[in-house]
Write an enzyme that holds these catalytic residues in place. Sequence first.
Site, PDB file in Angstrom:
ATOM      1  N   PHE A 356     -27.184 -32.695  -4.884  1.00  0.00           N
ATOM      2  CA  PHE A 356     -28.244 -31.416  -4.468  1.00  0.00           C
ATOM      3  C   PHE A 356     -27.923 -30.402  -5.573  1.00  0.00           C
ATOM      4  CE2 PHE A 356     -26.595 -33.389  -0.409  1.00  0.00           C
ATOM      5  CZ  PHE A 356     -27.396 -34.078  -0.332  1.00  0.00           C
ATOM      6  N   CYS A 357     -27.916 -30.704  -6.903  1.00  0.00           N
ATOM      7  CA  CYS A 357     -27.745 -29.877  -7.928  1.00  0.00           C
ATOM      8  C   CYS A 357     -26.501 -28.681  -7.723  1.00  0.00           C
ATOM      9  CB  CYS A 357     -29.005 -29.113  -8.297  1.00  0.00           C
ATOM     10  SG  CYS A 357     -30.200 -30.230  -8.993  1.00  0.00           S
ATOM     11  N   ALA A 358     -25.418 -29.316  -7.081  1.00  0.00           N
ATOM     12  CA  ALA A 358     -24.343 -28.576  -6.674  1.00  0.00           C
ATOM     13  C   ALA A 358     -22.946 -29.406  -6.818  1.00  0.00           C
ATOM     14  CB  ALA A 358     -24.409 -27.863  -5.415  1.00  0.00           C
TER      15      ALA A 358
END
Length: 403
Positions: A356-358
């Site tokens: 999740f782009c984290a």
Amino acid sequence: MTAVVDLRADFPVLGRTLDTGPLVYLDNAATSLKPRSVIDAMAGYYDTVSANIHRGKHILSEEASERYEQVRARIAARLGVAPHNVVFTANTTDGINLVAAGLPLTADDLVALPLDAHHSAQLPWRERCRTMWLDASEHATVDEDSFRAALDRSPRLVVLTACSNITGHTADIDRLTAQAHEAGAWTVVDAAQLAPHRLPRIGDHVDALAFSAHKMLGPTGIGVLCLSDRVIDALSPARLGGGTVDWADAHEFRLRRAPYRFEPGTPNISGVYGLGAALEYLDQVGEAELAASDHRLLTALLAAAEARPYLTVLGGLSDKDRLPVLTVTLRGIPDPSPLARALSDSYGVMCRSGYFCAQPYFAAHQLPAGLRIAPYLYNTEAEIEHTFTALDELHRHLARDTR
């Protein structure tokens, strides 16, 4: 429940039927579905206006310009700022990059970043300045001790996440930005996950706040960046061109006042029409009804997850200061990508798998990739029950295959 059923008829995608049956859309943390009114507003611009804004005195240009500025003023009123503080961008990423590129920062300046920040809120600063991580609390918001220690190092700028796109937990932005301001730092807030549920009133200590229309029933390709007067005075436009100047001759040019100096070229006019329609739709739903829907969906998510020992819920099971975004890891399934595919292909359930782009958050906690289930105002408890029943069946099959 009747209100939700009535709302569902407004969303054309929900009328699709797959080979597996009705479509269940639970990927709203990535992007939301669009109501017919948003689609019609964008088509209406092209059908009946289709002219550029702020470029001519003819009636079509004036109609487009008036609507464009009406939407800006509506957003400004919701945020509690003046219209000149609201800049239209392509999306949240574009807005944060505009700030990162335009502030007078050097490679020696220190920027504090939350560990759970989306890559779009991390990378523009990591590319340009020294950075330090703000540890995440158990809820994937900023850890208080880490935040105070960071401020003791006198950062030039502090980035904050209004709502985690991993756990749905929200941060106390007013208090944290006030503390950062007291320490002499600029403050930048990523509000992409918060905006679909409520637009915050901008306090005196928020210097920049960005969000995207596509997560809040609006179209892709249009975002909002709210800038304080303090930052406007310090910010150099990263891009120049038509629309950004009052005058340009062979020897000099004069920049327009904000927000126009930050909006080069022909903008996404139809996108602004769509954003305006999305805001009107959410206003018709009402803040109280939307909050009640969020609570109902979050309660159903947490209850279903708690009842399944093979699931680990990132951010825990507390519903305090939380919106309906749930990420889980599954015992015996280190990579949930095949599971997400099976949910789609065999059960008609659309959700997200991955980091999740984290990724720094997952790496710091030594977590495998997760599965994210994110309902929104048109989803039902029955859809959540269907999803978790499908997870039960798939876990039995996939976890057995991994042994």
